[in-house]
Design a protein around this motif. Sequence first.
Motif, short mmCIF file in Angstrom:
data_model
loop_
_atom_site.label_atom_id
_atom_site.label_comp_id
_atom_site.label_asym_id
_atom_site.label_seq_id
_atom_site.Cartn_x
_atom_site.Cartn_y
_atom_site.Cartn_z
N GLY A 126 0.81 -1.22 0.00
CA GLY A 126 0.00 0.00 0.00
C GLY A 126 0.84 1.27 0.00
O GLY A 126 0.75 2.10 -0.91
N PRO A 127 1.70 1.46 1.01
CA PRO A 127 2.57 2.64 1.03
C PRO A 127 3.59 2.67 -0.11
O PRO A 127 3.94 3.74 -0.60
CB PRO A 127 3.27 2.54 2.39
N GLY A 158 1.85 4.09 -2.75
CA GLY A 158 1.16 5.30 -2.31
C GLY A 158 2.12 6.47 -2.19
O GLY A 158 2.58 7.02 -3.18
N ASN A 216 -3.69 0.20 -0.57
CA ASN A 216 -4.51 1.34 -0.17
C ASN A 216 -5.69 1.46 -1.12
O ASN A 216 -5.50 1.69 -2.31
CB ASN A 216 -3.69 2.64 -0.25
N ASP A 217 -6.90 1.28 -0.61
CA ASP A 217 -8.09 1.32 -1.47
C ASP A 217 -9.28 1.84 -0.67
O ASP A 217 -10.03 1.07 -0.07
CB ASP A 217 -8.38 -0.07 -2.04
N ARG A 218 -9.44 3.17 -0.68
CA ARG A 218 -10.49 3.78 0.15
C ARG A 218 -11.89 3.33 -0.23
O ARG A 218 -12.80 3.37 0.58
CB ARG A 218 -10.38 5.31 0.10
N LEU A 250 -4.96 6.13 -1.50
CA LEU A 250 -3.81 6.60 -2.27
C LEU A 250 -3.81 8.12 -2.34
O LEU A 250 -4.89 8.74 -2.33
CB LEU A 250 -3.83 6.02 -3.68
N PRO A 251 -2.65 8.75 -2.43
CA PRO A 251 -2.60 10.21 -2.57
C PRO A 251 -2.98 10.64 -3.98
O PRO A 251 -3.14 9.81 -4.89
CB PRO A 251 -1.14 10.54 -2.27
N PRO A 291 -0.04 9.08 -6.71
CA PRO A 291 0.57 7.89 -6.09
C PRO A 291 1.89 7.52 -6.72
O PRO A 291 2.12 7.74 -7.92
CB PRO A 291 -0.48 6.80 -6.32
#
Length: 558
Positions: free
Chosen positions: A101-102, A105, A172-174, A537-538, A541
């Motif tokens: 994720g990071p 990200g 990362n998956d909002r 994610l920003p 990413p």
Amino acid sequence: MAFKTDIEIAREAKKLPIMQIGAKLGIPAEHLLPYGHDKAKVGQEFIKSLEGRPNGKLILVTAINPTPAGEGKTTTTVGLGDGLNRIGKKAVVCIREASLGPNFGMKGGAAGGGYAQVVPMEEMNLHFTGDFHAITSAHNLLSAMIDNHIYWGNDLGIDERRVVWRRVMDMNDRALRDIVVSLGGVSNGFPRQTGFDITVASEVMAILCLSNDLADLQKRLGDIVVAYTRDKKPIYCRDIKADGAMTVLLKDAMQPNLVQTLENNPAFVHGGPFANIAHGCNSVIATKTALKLGDYVVTEAGFGADLGAEKFFDIKCRKAGLKPAAAVIVATVRAMKMNGGVAKADLGAENVAAVQKGCPNLGRHIGNVKSFGVPVVVAINHFFSDTDAEVQAVKDYVAGQGAEAILCKHWAHGGAGIEDLAHKVVALAESGAANFAPLYPDDMPLFQKIETVAKRIYHADEVLADKSIRDQLKVWEAAGYGHLPVCMAKTQYSFTTDPNVRGAPTGHSVPVREVRLSAGAGFIVVICGEIMTMPGLPRLPSAEVIRLNADGDVEGLF
């Protein structure tokens, strides 16, 4: 001045075959399960054979609150391990595995940087030995078996509104934070609301990192509370009969991974819970194994000392019976300037006043770590833009706090650039000054434990929690969970729950949004402020710039 990227430096590494790294620690080749030529898992039988040996000295590396300026905690951990070996000590590095994720990200990898890295960098930051995939699979097997039990008649009487076991994935998956499952009619089951967390927030991850062996692992998995009946009776993983199959999936993942630094020194990389939403330390089995094999073990705890170090002391050391001999707090001149109000774009200009203004953040971490009875030294992770006056300002401030700050140039020079810190760490560890004790006793009421961390570590005035949360804590106490430590889930960027508040604030409150019981891991998760257990994610990413080049090499990882 042009610098090589971390991945360019890592690719030029002169790696030794992993069997030679194992030989440095006295691990026979037959007890290493190789994954290629440069990484291997250490066998359980060999680990058990070490039980009678004395322990080496445990050194914790922690840091100030992270800033966009960068601090370099893992880089310093790796560099210090190399530095200790350079001065003649048998040292082992113990760090966590990287989450995808990071990596894709904004945070980047978890292998260090510059000339203080663990290699193979690309594999470590991607799939490595598959541990995270095994954890994800074991976690989601339990999820599938819970819904399957309900579908086939629900003999345990699970209240579908009270299924507390969510699903996980290592990304990362909002969009997956809150979802409804089992839509589509009778054949798909009974619709209910649930969601995904990131794998590093999984209780299975925490259990793997806190278990001593496979038997302990299976018992802890069985202790997971997955749901409740209509009369609020807990349903355990063992009731679903998933603990055996989960242990099978985790059999290899439970074994520590052995790799090497750029200077061919041994490093264990195992487990990877985040410190802002989990307990943030590498596995107990890796740390304990390293302590039997080395004179010094250098390990890190995630993010700032208010999160990672507190959980290292209050959860990992408490549960595993570990006693750290010394702690290193990593800081940078750049981060001090940011805490002093300087924008990231202006960090290149000398600003001694801003350094001095930002130092109280460092000072609070020094005081907090000392409060656990652990002697402290500050590592100033050097950047080329630092001026002598700025470095001296940090040194003077730290001296006023009753500690010493040492300039470290391991990013540019590897172990040779951090020998001064290595000598200081040895002196602290050998002094016998450590008198470690956790922040609170086991028998303190749960809400009081939360207040103790908030007031003594975050320097808050109060904890804000609805009656429903306080009542839930009392229910868990009545059920026999009152002795558990608390695992605070909070933003890493500030002592407060507001990520924009830098420095050393006082007069703030800590709002508790939710509490979760991790009965298998053995702690209560306390979710504060707006922190998410599934990050997003920003806007830009890192994944956008990660690719294979014409030679088939990975580019864009950092």
